[in-house]
Design a protein around this motif. Sequence first.
Motif, PDB file in Angstrom:
ATOM      1  N   GLN A 103       0.819  -1.207   0.000  1.00  0.00           N
ATOM      2  CA  GLN A 103       0.000   0.000   0.000  1.00  0.00           C
ATOM      3  C   GLN A 103       0.858   1.265   0.000  1.00  0.00           C
ATOM      4  O   GLN A 103       0.497   2.262  -0.656  1.00  0.00           O
ATOM      5  N   ALA A 104       1.989   1.243   0.702  1.00  0.00           N
ATOM      6  CA  ALA A 104       2.858   2.428   0.738  1.00  0.00           C
ATOM      7  C   ALA A 104       3.393   2.744  -0.656  1.00  0.00           C
ATOM      8  O   ALA A 104       3.494   3.915  -1.038  1.00  0.00           O
ATOM      9  N   ASP A 105       3.722   1.716  -1.419  1.00  0.00           N
ATOM     10  CA  ASP A 105       4.199   1.929  -2.783  1.00  0.00           C
ATOM     11  C   ASP A 105       3.141   2.581  -3.654  1.00  0.00           C
ATOM     12  O   ASP A 105       3.466   3.298  -4.621  1.00  0.00           O
ATOM     13  N   ARG A 106       1.882   2.319  -3.345  1.00  0.00           N
ATOM     14  CA  ARG A 106       0.793   2.836  -4.175  1.00  0.00           C
ATOM     15  C   ARG A 106       0.216   4.143  -3.621  1.00  0.00           C
ATOM     16  O   ARG A 106      -0.725   4.695  -4.198  1.00  0.00           O
ATOM     17  N   HIS A 107       0.763   4.610  -2.512  1.00  0.00           N
ATOM     18  CA  HIS A 107       0.371   5.901  -1.926  1.00  0.00           C
ATOM     19  C   HIS A 107       1.648   6.642  -1.517  1.00  0.00           C
ATOM     20  O   HIS A 107       1.896   6.878  -0.336  1.00  0.00           O
ATOM     21  N   PRO A 108       2.468   7.049  -2.523  1.00  0.00           N
ATOM     22  CA  PRO A 108       3.811   7.552  -2.231  1.00  0.00           C
ATOM     23  C   PRO A 108       3.917   9.068  -2.029  1.00  0.00           C
ATOM     24  O   PRO A 108       4.987   9.557  -1.668  1.00  0.00           O
ATOM     25  N   GLU A 109       2.833   9.805  -2.250  1.00  0.00           N
ATOM     26  CA  GLU A 109       2.936  11.262  -2.235  1.00  0.00           C
ATOM     27  C   GLU A 109       3.220  11.794  -0.826  1.00  0.00           C
ATOM     28  O   GLU A 109       2.858  11.171   0.175  1.00  0.00           O
ATOM     29  N   TRP A 110       3.836  12.970  -0.780  1.00  0.00           N
ATOM     30  CA  TRP A 110       4.195  13.535   0.519  1.00  0.00           C
ATOM     31  C   TRP A 110       2.956  13.779   1.375  1.00  0.00           C
ATOM     32  O   TRP A 110       2.983  13.575   2.601  1.00  0.00           O
ATOM     33  N   TRP A 111       1.851  14.185   0.727  1.00  0.00           N
ATOM     34  CA  TRP A 111       0.654  14.493   1.486  1.00  0.00           C
ATOM     35  C   TRP A 111      -0.066  13.233   1.978  1.00  0.00           C
ATOM     36  O   TRP A 111      -1.016  13.315   2.773  1.00  0.00           O
ATOM     37  N   GLN A 112       0.409  12.074   1.512  1.00  0.00           N
ATOM     38  CA  GLN A 112      -0.150  10.808   1.991  1.00  0.00           C
ATOM     39  C   GLN A 112       0.649  10.216   3.147  1.00  0.00           C
ATOM     40  O   GLN A 112       0.354   9.113   3.610  1.00  0.00           O
ATOM     41  N   ALA A 113       1.651  10.959   3.628  1.00  0.00           N
ATOM     42  CA  ALA A 113       2.489  10.470   4.727  1.00  0.00           C
ATOM     43  C   ALA A 113       1.682  10.131   5.983  1.00  0.00           C
ATOM     44  O   ALA A 113       1.939   9.093   6.620  1.00  0.00           O
ATOM     45  N   PRO A 114       0.718  10.963   6.400  1.00  0.00           N
ATOM     46  CA  PRO A 114      -0.081  10.573   7.583  1.00  0.00           C
ATOM     47  C   PRO A 114      -0.830   9.260   7.378  1.00  0.00           C
ATOM     48  O   PRO A 114      -0.980   8.462   8.308  1.00  0.00           O
TER      49      PRO A 114
END
Length: 306
Positions: A255-266
Amino acid sequence: MSPQLAVVTVTYSPGEHLDRFVTSLASSLAGATDESVEIILADNGSTDGSPERAAQTYDNVRLLDTGANIGYGGAVNRAVAELDPSIEFVIVANPDVEWQPGAVAELLAAAQRWPRAGALGPVVRELDGSVYPSARSVPGLLSGAGHALLGTVWPSNPWTQSYRQENEALSERPVGWLSGSCLLLRRSAFDSVNGFDSRYFMYMEDVDLGDRLTKAGWHNIYVPTAEVVHAKGHAAGRHPELMLPAHHESAYRFQADRHPEWWQAPLRLALKAGLATRSRIAVRSALRDRATSEDVRGKGSNDDGR
């Protein structure tokens, strides 16, 4: 002309399973090819001697020592790299798979019907004959979280049902991904996505592969006319304290690979914390169940029969 075919299996002290794998494969190949099929054992550090015995017993079996336990996907990649470039199809399967007659021929026939099939998978049956849900949808963040949190306590929840697709008819069809316990891979498709992602030590490497194949324009095809029986977890089940954390770490990586944007960090942080907590609970439960089982067996062995 018979298709050029090779078989890869990753071994880690597979014991008696390996001999059944090799002998049942021979009958499953009937009608699929006229030539002897090379079987490569990508060994990740077996200590039981079974891979060495198989290589000595069967002329078409070759032992490849990976040098360490490099994980499932990494070992498969290492073995595929050893194959002759003329090999068109590669079977990747666990060594505790027992092939049913004609299974390979059915998979190869389906590959001809689906020229954009990058991966094809059979029906995978448990030892009791029940069907394992080996053809599934790719988990999104919501469906993956719902399944992870509720799959055990509420198996019929909508997220688990959607993910596992257990209620789908046994029909030949494209799916999100196929269980890595038994796959027929089109070599050109596998090479086009650079094989398995070796960052996945164990678990989820098949989900990741299926997802990347789809995104590259290939299909994952479920072929229910082909069947295998899978003993399930001859190595993994012995060490839940190692395997369960590995499973959860792989779920996070996917999932982290598919949500890599900075704003997705939380989002990634919350996912990591949630999976870590679930992993600790699952390990404690598995170890408790194992201790209870061992205690029952111990009492049984001390029973004097009165």
